[in-house]
Design a protein around this motif. Structure first.
Motif, PDB file in Angstrom:
ATOM      1  N   THR A  49       0.857  -1.189   0.000  1.00 24.30           N
ATOM      2  CA  THR A  49       0.000   0.000   0.000  1.00 24.30           C
ATOM      3  C   THR A  49       0.886   1.230   0.000  1.00 24.30           C
ATOM      4  N   ALA A  50       0.592   2.188  -0.891  1.00 25.25           N
ATOM      5  CA  ALA A  50       1.460   3.359  -1.037  1.00 25.25           C
ATOM      6  C   ALA A  50       0.642   4.592  -1.408  1.00 25.25           C
ATOM      7  N   LEU A  51       1.088   5.727  -0.902  1.00 24.89           N
ATOM      8  CA  LEU A  51       0.537   7.025  -1.272  1.00 24.89           C
ATOM      9  C   LEU A  51       1.681   7.898  -1.753  1.00 24.89           C
ATOM     10  N   THR A  52       1.587   8.382  -2.985  1.00 26.99           N
ATOM     11  CA  THR A  52       2.595   9.270  -3.569  1.00 26.99           C
ATOM     12  C   THR A  52       1.951  10.621  -3.834  1.00 26.99           C
ATOM     13  N   ILE A  53       2.617  11.683  -3.400  1.00 27.42           N
ATOM     14  CA  ILE A  53       2.134  13.052  -3.614  1.00 27.42           C
ATOM     15  C   ILE A  53       3.249  13.858  -4.261  1.00 27.42           C
ATOM     16  N   SER A  54       2.923  14.560  -5.355  1.00 27.54           N
ATOM     17  CA  SER A  54       3.874  15.478  -5.994  1.00 27.54           C
ATOM     18  C   SER A  54       3.329  16.897  -5.891  1.00 27.54           C
ATOM     19  N   LEU A  55       4.208  17.823  -5.470  1.00 29.80           N
ATOM     20  CA  LEU A  55       3.802  19.203  -5.224  1.00 29.80           C
ATOM     21  C   LEU A  55       4.694  20.189  -5.962  1.00 29.80           C
ATOM     22  N   VAL A  56       4.090  21.249  -6.471  1.00 31.61           N
ATOM     23  CA  VAL A  56       4.826  22.346  -7.098  1.00 31.61           C
ATOM     24  C   VAL A  56       4.246  23.666  -6.599  1.00 31.61           C
ATOM     25  N   LYS A  57       5.034  24.707  -6.737  1.00 35.97           N
ATOM     26  CA  LYS A  57       4.588  26.045  -6.340  1.00 35.97           C
ATOM     27  C   LYS A  57       4.185  26.828  -7.581  1.00 35.97           C
ATOM     28  N   LYS A  58       3.003  27.435  -7.535  1.00 34.26           N
ATOM     29  CA  LYS A  58       2.530  28.317  -8.597  1.00 34.26           C
ATOM     30  C   LYS A  58       2.550  29.741  -8.061  1.00 34.26           C
ATOM     31  N   THR A  59       3.164  30.642  -8.800  1.00 27.51           N
ATOM     32  CA  THR A  59       3.253  32.027  -8.347  1.00 27.51           C
ATOM     33  C   THR A  59       2.365  32.940  -9.191  1.00 27.51           C
ATOM     34  N   PHE A  60       1.869  33.979  -8.550  1.00 26.68           N
ATOM     35  CA  PHE A  60       1.115  35.052  -9.211  1.00 26.68           C
ATOM     36  C   PHE A  60      -0.087  34.506  -9.993  1.00 26.68           C
TER      37      PHE A  60
ATOM     38  N   ASN B  85      -4.960   7.665  -9.600  1.00 25.77           N
ATOM     39  CA  ASN B  85      -3.680   8.221 -10.036  1.00 25.77           C
ATOM     40  C   ASN B  85      -3.934   9.470 -10.871  1.00 25.77           C
ATOM     41  N   THR B  86      -3.659  10.628 -10.290  1.00 24.38           N
ATOM     42  CA  THR B  86      -3.829  11.901 -10.999  1.00 24.38           C
ATOM     43  C   THR B  86      -2.487  12.572 -11.293  1.00 24.38           C
ATOM     44  N   LEU B  87      -1.380  11.869 -11.070  1.00 22.34           N
ATOM     45  CA  LEU B  87      -0.051  12.488 -11.153  1.00 22.34           C
ATOM     46  C   LEU B  87       0.224  13.151 -12.504  1.00 22.34           C
ATOM     47  N   SER B  88      -0.301  12.582 -13.585  1.00 21.80           N
ATOM     48  CA  SER B  88      -0.022  13.136 -14.917  1.00 21.80           C
ATOM     49  C   SER B  88      -0.602  14.541 -15.086  1.00 21.80           C
ATOM     50  N   LEU B  89      -1.596  14.900 -14.290  1.00 26.18           N
ATOM     51  CA  LEU B  89      -2.218  16.221 -14.406  1.00 26.18           C
ATOM     52  C   LEU B  89      -1.285  17.348 -13.971  1.00 26.18           C
ATOM     53  N   LEU B  90      -0.245  17.015 -13.238  1.00 23.52           N
ATOM     54  CA  LEU B  90       0.670  18.054 -12.764  1.00 23.52           C
ATOM     55  C   LEU B  90       1.395  18.725 -13.932  1.00 23.52           C
ATOM     56  N   ALA B  91       1.566  17.998 -15.034  1.00 25.56           N
ATOM     57  CA  ALA B  91       2.249  18.540 -16.213  1.00 25.56           C
ATOM     58  C   ALA B  91       1.292  19.257 -17.160  1.00 25.56           C
ATOM     59  N   ASN B  92       0.011  19.309 -16.821  1.00 25.08           N
ATOM     60  CA  ASN B  92      -0.986  19.943 -17.685  1.00 25.08           C
ATOM     61  C   ASN B  92      -1.007  21.442 -17.432  1.00 25.08           C
ATOM     62  N   ASN B  93      -0.350  22.195 -18.295  1.00 22.77           N
ATOM     63  CA  ASN B  93      -0.222  23.643 -18.101  1.00 22.77           C
ATOM     64  C   ASN B  93      -1.519  24.402 -18.360  1.00 22.77           C
ATOM     65  N   SER B  94      -2.528  23.732 -18.908  1.00 21.32           N
ATOM     66  CA  SER B  94      -3.795  24.414 -19.157  1.00 21.32           C
ATOM     67  C   SER B  94      -4.650  24.505 -17.896  1.00 21.32           C
ATOM     68  N   LEU B  95      -4.278  23.769 -16.851  1.00 26.76           N
ATOM     69  CA  LEU B  95      -5.043  23.804 -15.604  1.00 26.76           C
ATOM     70  C   LEU B  95      -4.666  25.018 -14.771  1.00 26.76           C
ATOM     71  N   ARG B  96      -5.681  25.687 -14.229  1.00 31.39           N
ATOM     72  CA  ARG B  96      -5.423  26.727 -13.242  1.00 31.39           C
ATOM     73  C   ARG B  96      -4.923  26.061 -11.965  1.00 31.39           C
ATOM     74  N   GLY B  97      -4.252  26.825 -11.133  1.00 28.63           N
ATOM     75  CA  GLY B  97      -3.696  26.252  -9.915  1.00 28.63           C
ATOM     76  C   GLY B  97      -4.715  25.532  -9.064  1.00 28.63           C
ATOM     77  N   ASP B  98      -5.901  26.168  -8.868  1.00 26.86           N
ATOM     78  CA  ASP B  98      -6.893  25.550  -8.002  1.00 26.86           C
ATOM     79  C   ASP B  98      -7.723  24.474  -8.695  1.00 26.86           C
ATOM     80  N   ASP B  99      -7.390  24.168  -9.961  1.00 28.77           N
ATOM     81  CA  ASP B  99      -8.031  23.042 -10.648  1.00 28.77           C
ATOM     82  C   ASP B  99      -7.327  21.723 -10.345  1.00 28.77           C
TER      83      ASP B  99
END
Length: 202
Positions: free
Chosen positions: A59-70, A98-112
């Protein structure tokens, strides 16, 4: 055309400069109001950026985080820095979400993103952190399950450096402002609520 482009760039530059900067950690009435830039001036987000993993057998939980500015919030005409992320949960060797691939989707707003927010969370707010230092700051974000969007969930992150090993202690729980769930539908995320300790991945 070249002059118009230069003019627009200058206009954007001066518009940015005209913003009233409100530190995210400040307890200010001006926060998140018209014309403000709610900024991570103390770099509280920096230590959370990256990929983190909890593992317990298969059993595993993986979280990837990035910072969005402005990031612009048009409804109230303000800008903000956000910590956003995506996640994967595997239970007994079976991938549940598994939603990890969405992190590379530049069309998403930060709160999406599945994980997003920017609240600086002191030790005495729920979940209370009895062993936190007096001025230790955690981060509170929202976390969503794309198959159960009627649920409102929170995730609180606490950073720890354990003899050179970077970890985050994560508490996931159901928020009080969840809307009424449809009859017969699950009342929890597919990631079980609770506390997880995740280790920074290379």
């Amino acid at each position: 055309m070249k002059y118009i482009l230069k003019f627009l760039m200058l206009l954007t530059f001066f518009s940015c400069k005209a913003q009233i900067i409100v530190p995210l950690a400040a307890d200010s009435d001006a926060a998140y109001t018209n014309g403000t830039y709610n900024k991570d001036v103390d770099n509280d987000f920096s230590k959370y950026i990256g990929t983190w993993k909890y593992q317990n057998g298969t059993t595993a939980l993986t979280i990837s985080l990035v910072k969005k500015t402005f990031e612009y919030f048009p409804y109230k005409n303000y800008y903000q820095d956000l910590l956003v992320g995506e996640y994967k949960y595997v239970h007994n060797g079976t991938e549940i979400i598994n939603t990890l691939s969405l992190l590379a989707n530049n069309s998403l707003r930060g709160d999406d993103h599945s994980i997003s927010g920017n609240l600086i969370w002191p030790k005495n707010l729920y979940p209370i952190c009895s062993d936190c230092e007096e001025n230790e700051r955690r981060i509170k974000l929202s976390i969503s399950d794309p198959e159960r969007t009627y649920l409102s969930n929170s995730i609180v992150l606490r950073y720890k450096n354990d003899n050179g090993t970077q970890k985050i202690i994560v508490k996931i729980y159901k928020s009080d402002n969840s809307i009424m769930q449809p009859e017969g539908y699950p009342n929890e995320m597919r990631v079980p609520y609770g506390e997880y300790i995740l280790t920074k991945q290379p």
